[in-house]
Design a protein around this motif. Structure first.
Motif, PDB file in Angstrom:
ATOM      1  N   GLU A   1      -6.791   6.466  -4.274  1.00  0.00           N
ATOM      2  CA  GLU A   1      -5.466   6.374  -3.668  1.00  0.00           C
ATOM      3  C   GLU A   1      -4.465   5.545  -4.457  1.00  0.00           C
ATOM      4  OE1 GLU A   1      -5.247   5.687   0.447  1.00  0.00           O
ATOM      5  OE2 GLU A   1      -6.560   7.370   0.917  1.00  0.00           O
ATOM      6  N   TRP A   2      -4.918   4.654  -5.317  1.00  0.00           N
ATOM      7  CA  TRP A   2      -3.954   3.834  -6.056  1.00  0.00           C
ATOM      8  C   TRP A   2      -4.567   3.337  -7.362  1.00  0.00           C
ATOM      9  CZ3 TRP A   2      -5.734  -1.035  -6.981  1.00  0.00           C
ATOM     10  CH2 TRP A   2      -6.668  -1.565  -6.094  1.00  0.00           C
ATOM     11  N   PHE A   3      -3.685   2.872  -8.240  1.00  0.00           N
ATOM     12  CA  PHE A   3      -4.147   2.236  -9.475  1.00  0.00           C
ATOM     13  C   PHE A   3      -3.223   1.081  -9.816  1.00  0.00           C
ATOM     14  CE2 PHE A   3      -0.979   5.089 -11.194  1.00  0.00           C
ATOM     15  CZ  PHE A   3      -0.448   4.414 -12.284  1.00  0.00           C
ATOM     16  N   GLU A   4      -3.758   0.150 -10.597  1.00  0.00           N
ATOM     17  CA  GLU A   4      -3.006  -1.003 -11.086  1.00  0.00           C
ATOM     18  C   GLU A   4      -3.346  -1.179 -12.556  1.00  0.00           C
ATOM     19  OE1 GLU A   4      -3.152  -5.866 -10.566  1.00  0.00           O
ATOM     20  OE2 GLU A   4      -4.112  -4.588  -9.070  1.00  0.00           O
TER      21      GLU A   4
ATOM     22  N   GLN B   1     -12.804  -1.082  -5.107  1.00  0.00           N
ATOM     23  CA  GLN B   1     -12.033  -1.164  -6.347  1.00  0.00           C
ATOM     24  C   GLN B   1     -12.987  -1.119  -7.536  1.00  0.00           C
ATOM     25  OE1 GLN B   1      -8.703  -4.027  -6.294  1.00  0.00           O
ATOM     26  NE2 GLN B   1      -9.852  -5.035  -7.895  1.00  0.00           N
TER      27      GLN B   1
ATOM     28  N   ARG C   1     -10.401   4.723  -1.090  1.00  0.00           N
ATOM     29  CA  ARG C   1     -10.531   4.481   0.345  1.00  0.00           C
ATOM     30  C   ARG C   1     -11.958   4.774   0.780  1.00  0.00           C
ATOM     31  NH1 ARG C   1     -10.142   8.314   3.632  1.00  0.00           N
ATOM     32  NH2 ARG C   1      -8.735   9.505   2.292  1.00  0.00           N
TER      33      ARG C   1
ATOM     34  N   TYR D   1     -10.871  -0.449   1.140  1.00  0.00           N
ATOM     35  CA  TYR D   1     -10.890   0.156  -0.182  1.00  0.00           C
ATOM     36  C   TYR D   1     -11.967  -0.472  -1.048  1.00  0.00           C
ATOM     37  CZ  TYR D   1      -6.367   2.027   1.087  1.00  0.00           C
ATOM     38  OH  TYR D   1      -5.360   2.703   1.726  1.00  0.00           O
TER      39      TYR D   1
END
Length: 71
Positions: free
Chosen positions: A38-41, A8, A66, A6
């Protein structure tokens, strides 16, 4: 299931409505120019106060994308 790699990036979403709206706006905007998100924080939440009320939300995010597999 394949192993993935991934990339970022960091973004800041903003909204006068809510912190959730700031998150959604950042993700929607990033999705218009980036692939494979695909994701977050959430890394930070801050805001601007006017006359004793929250006037503006800012939410810092890390977004994971990704990396595509080489052919």
């Amino acid at each position: 299931m394949a192993n993935h790699v991934y990339k970022q990036i960091e973004l800041v979403g903003s909204s006068t409505t809510s912190s959730d709206d700031a998150i959604s706006r950042a993700i929607e905007r990033a999705s218009s120019t980036l692939r494979n998100i695909e994701w977050f924080e959430v890394t930070s939440v801050r805001g601007h106060i006017e006359e004793g009320k929250v006037a503006h939300w800012q939410v810092g995010l890390k977004i994971g994308m990704r990396i595509e597999e080489a052919d």
